[in-house]
Design an enzyme around this catalytic site. Structure first.
Site, short mmCIF file in Angstrom:
data_model
loop_
_atom_site.label_atom_id
_atom_site.label_comp_id
_atom_site.label_asym_id
_atom_site.label_seq_id
_atom_site.Cartn_x
_atom_site.Cartn_y
_atom_site.Cartn_z
N ASP A 1 0.83 -1.22 0.00
CA ASP A 1 0.00 0.00 0.00
C ASP A 1 0.85 1.27 0.00
O ASP A 1 0.48 2.28 0.58
CB ASP A 1 -0.97 0.02 1.20
CG ASP A 1 -1.91 -1.15 1.17
OD1 ASP A 1 -2.51 -1.40 0.11
OD2 ASP A 1 -2.03 -1.85 2.19
N HIS B 1 -4.15 -3.67 -7.64
CA HIS B 1 -4.15 -2.22 -7.79
C HIS B 1 -5.54 -1.73 -8.16
O HIS B 1 -6.24 -2.39 -8.90
CB HIS B 1 -3.24 -1.80 -8.95
CG HIS B 1 -1.82 -2.20 -8.77
ND1 HIS B 1 -1.10 -1.90 -7.65
CD2 HIS B 1 -0.99 -2.85 -9.59
CE1 HIS B 1 0.13 -2.37 -7.79
NE2 HIS B 1 0.22 -2.95 -8.95
P1 GDP Z 1 -0.25 -0.09 -3.84
O1 GDP Z 1 -0.93 -1.29 -3.28
O2 GDP Z 1 1.17 0.07 -3.43
O3 GDP Z 1 -0.50 0.09 -5.29
O4 GDP Z 1 -0.93 1.15 -3.13
P2 GDP Z 1 -2.39 1.67 -3.35
O5 GDP Z 1 -2.73 1.74 -4.78
O6 GDP Z 1 -3.28 0.94 -2.38
O7 GDP Z 1 -2.16 3.20 -2.84
C1 GDP Z 1 -2.59 3.65 -1.65
C2 GDP Z 1 -3.64 4.74 -1.78
O8 GDP Z 1 -3.02 6.00 -1.66
C3 GDP Z 1 -4.42 4.78 -3.08
O9 GDP Z 1 -5.77 5.06 -2.77
C4 GDP Z 1 -3.81 5.96 -3.84
O10 GDP Z 1 -4.72 6.60 -4.69
C5 GDP Z 1 -3.37 6.87 -2.73
N1 GDP Z 1 -2.16 7.66 -3.00
C6 GDP Z 1 -1.04 7.26 -3.67
N2 GDP Z 1 -0.10 8.24 -3.60
C7 GDP Z 1 -0.64 9.26 -2.88
C8 GDP Z 1 -0.14 10.53 -2.44
O11 GDP Z 1 0.99 10.93 -2.69
N3 GDP Z 1 -0.98 11.30 -1.68
C9 GDP Z 1 -2.24 10.91 -1.36
N4 GDP Z 1 -2.99 11.72 -0.61
N5 GDP Z 1 -2.74 9.72 -1.76
C10 GDP Z 1 -1.95 8.90 -2.50
#
Ligand code: GDP
Length: 453
Positions: free
Chosen positions: A12, A40
Site C-alpha cells: 500500500d 491495484h
Molecule cells: P499499492 O498497493 O502500493 O499500489 O498502493 P495503493 O494503490 O493501495 O495506494 C494507496 C492509496 O493512496 C491509493 O488510494 C492511492 O490513490 C493513494 N495515493 C497514492 N499516492 C498518494 C499521495 O501521494 N498522496 C495521497 N494523498 N494519496 C496517495
C-alpha cells in the site's frame, strides 16, 4: 531498457499510481509473482478498474502484458476479471496478453485448503486472504502443481490430477475430516467463490474432493485461455533483443517477501526486484533501473510484527489523514511513523536505484513528525532489520522532525515546497541511503514532484 517498480515497505505504498504514471513509456509490462490476493485500483478516464491478476499495462491498448511463470493463476478469477474489463470496453486478446506456459494454476482445492487450514487454526490463523495462494505455492515447491502448459495435453493432465486429488483426499480425511463432518459449517467456512457457488457444494462428494468436478472446472476455464498461453521466455528474449522497453511490476512490498519479509506474515512468493526477470521468464537479463516506492509514514495490513505501530488518538489522526482503511473491507489499517530501519532494509533488498516517496501530503497536519531511527532489542540499539523473535520484541527509538503545517498537495516543483517538507525529504533520503527522485503529494496522476527538475 528493463525497469522494475517495487514496494519498499509492507505494501500500500502507492505503487499503483507510480506504475500508472511510468507505464506510459513502456512496450511490455510483466507481473512476475503472486496471485489474486491483492491488487491495484487504477482510475482513469474510462473508469475505475480493480486489477488482481492482470498487469496494469492492460489499460493501455499499445502495451503487451505478460503474466509470468512466477505467478499462480486462478483461471476462474482471471476469466471473470477479463470479463469485467472487456464489458467496460477494454480490449483483451492474445495480442496484448500473454500467459506463461510455466505458471502454476491455483486450483479450487488450493482455495479450499487455504480456508480449511485457517478454520483449523482458529485463533492462531494467519489471516490469509483465503484465495488459495499459500497452498498453490506450497504445491509448486512440492512439485504437485498443474501448470498452464499442461492444458494442451488433457489426458496427461488428468492422469497427474488424479494422483494429486488422491493425495489431497488423504489429507482431507486425516486432517480435516472431523471439521468437515459439520456440513453446514463447512459450507459457511469454505465460502463462496467469485461465481456465486459454494466451494463445498461444487467440489465435494461424500465428504471428499470430487475429481470430476475439478476436471470440469479445468476444462471450462482452461479452454478459454489456450490461445493466451506462450513461452514468455521466448517472447521476452526476442523483445529485449529488439530493444523493447520492459517493466516488471510487483504486487506487495519488500517486507512481505517470502525470504526477506516478516516471515511467516509474508506472502508466499518473491516480491523483490531481482526476481522480476526470473518470474517473468528471462532469468539471464539484468535490470537497468529499479524504482522503489516508499511511503512517507508506515502502514501495515493484517497480523505480524510492526515495530512503529501507533495506537489511540495518534493512530486515529494519521489513519484518518491517510485514508488508511482496507479498500474492500473498510477495516482500519495499522499505521505508524516512518521507519528508517525497515525502509533502509527495504531499499537494500530491492536494490533500489531511486525512490518515489509517496503520500507526503498526509503529514501536513503534524506539528512535529516522529521518525523511528533505531530498534532497541533487549537494551541494544540496532539499525539492521532483525528477524524472528528479535523483531517481535524490538522497541522503536524515535526522533522528531519539524512539521510544515500547510497544504502541500498543490506543489509541483522543489521550490514550491516549504523548507520543513524539503528538509524531511532530504533527511529520509540520507537516512535510507537512496536518492529520492519523485515525491508524490496526491493521488492524481500529476500530483508529484520530480526532484531533478
Ligand atoms: P499499492 O498497493 O502500493 O499500489 O498502493 P495503493 O494503490 O493501495 O495506494 C494507496 C492509496 O493512496 C491509493 O488510494 C492511492 O490513490 C493513494 N495515493 C497514492 N499516492 C498518494 C499521495 O501521494 N498522496 C495521497 N494523498 N494519496 C496517495
Amino acid at each position: 531498457m528493463l525497469t522494475s517498480i517495487v514496494g519498499i515497505n509492507w505494501g500500500d505504498e502507492g505503487k499503483g499510481r507510480m506504475v500508472d504514471l511510468l507505464s506510459e513509456k513502456q512496450d511490455i509490462v510483466c507481473r512476475y509473482q503472486g496471485g489474486n490476493n491483492a491488487g491495484h485500483t487504477v482510475v482513469n478516464e474510462r473508469g475505475k478498474f480493480i486489477l488482481n491478476l492482470l498487469p496494469s499495462g492492460i489499460l493501455r491498448p499499445e502495451i503487451v502484458n505478460i503474466m509470468g511463470n512466477g505467478m499462480v493463476i486462478d483461471l476462474k478469477h482471471l476469466y471473470n476479471e477479463i470479463g469485467r474489463l472487456v464489458s467496460a470496453g477494454i480490449e483483451i486478446t492474445p495480442a496484448n496478453l500473454k500467459i506463461s506456459d510455466r505458471a502454476c494454476i491455483t486450483l479450487p482445492y488450493s482455495v479450499i485448503f487455504d480456508r480449511l487450514e485457517e478454520w483449523r487454526l482458529a485463533d492462531k490463523a494467519y489471516g490469509s486472504t483465503g484465495r488459495g495462494i499459500a497452498p498453490a505455492y506450497g504445491d509448486k515447491y512440492m512439485k504437485k502443481s498443474i501448470r498452464m502448459g499442461d492444458l494442451f495435453y488433457p489426458e496427461a493432465m488428468k492422469n497427474t490430477l488424479r494422483g494429486l486429488v488422491d493425495y489431497k483426499n488423504l489429507i482431507v480425511k486425516s486432517l480435516y475430516g472431523e471439521l468437515l463432518r459439520d456440513e453446514e459449517k463447512a459450507r459457511f467456512k469454505l465460502g463462496k467463490d467469485s461465481g456465486d457457488e459454494y466451494y463445498y457444494d461444487q467440489f465435494f462428494k461424500d465428504g471428499l474432493l470430487d475429481f470430476d468436478a475439478i476436471v470440469a472446472w479445468l476444462e471450462k476455464y482452461g479452454g478459454f485461455f489456450k490461445d493466451y498461453v506462450v513461452d514468455t521466455g521466448v517472447y521476452l528474449t526476442d523483445a529485449v533483443a529488439n530493444g523493447k522497453r520492459v517493466m516488471f511490476e510487483a504486487q506487495l512490498g519488500a517486507l512481505r517477501d517470502i525470504d526477506f519479509g516478516i516471515y511467516p506474515f509474508t506472502s508466499s512468493s518473491s516480491t523483490i526486484a531481482s526476481y522480476g526477470p526470473i518470474g517473468a521468464g528471462i532469468p539471464g537479463v539484468r535490470l537497468d533501473y529499479t524504482l522503489g516506492i516508499m511511503k512517507a509514514y508506515s502502514s501495515c495490513v493484517g497480523a505480524g510484527p510492526f515495530t512503529v505501530e501507533m495506537f489511540g488518538d495518534e493512530a486515529d489522526a494519521l489513519r484518518k489523514a491517510g485514508g488508511e482503511f482496507g479498500a474492500a473491507t473498510g477495516r482500519p489499517r495499522r499505521v505508524g511513523a516512518f521507519d528508517v530501519v525497515a525502509s533502509k532494509y527495504g531499499c537494500r533488498v530491492q536494490g533500489a536505484d531511486e525512490i518515489a516517496f509517496t503520500k507526503l501530503d498526509i503529514l501536513s497536519y503534524m506539528d512535529k513528525i516522529p521518525v523511528c531511527v533505531a530498534y532497541d532489542i533487549d537494551g541494544k540499539l540496532t539499525t539492521d532489520f532483525p528477524v524472528g523473535e528479535a523483531l517481535n520484541i524490538a522497541k522503536p527509538v524515535y526522533e522528531y522532525l519539524p512539521g510544515w503545517k500547510c497544504d502541500i498537495s498543490g506543489c509541483r516543483k522543489v521550490s514550491d515546497l516549504p523548507k520543513e517538507a524539503l528538509d524531511y525529504i532530504l533527511w529520509c533520503e540520507k537516512a535510507v541511503g537512496c536518492k529520492i527522485r519523485y515525491v508524490s503529494v496526491g493521488a492524481e496522476r500529476e500530483a508529484y514532484i520530480d526532484m531533478t527538475e
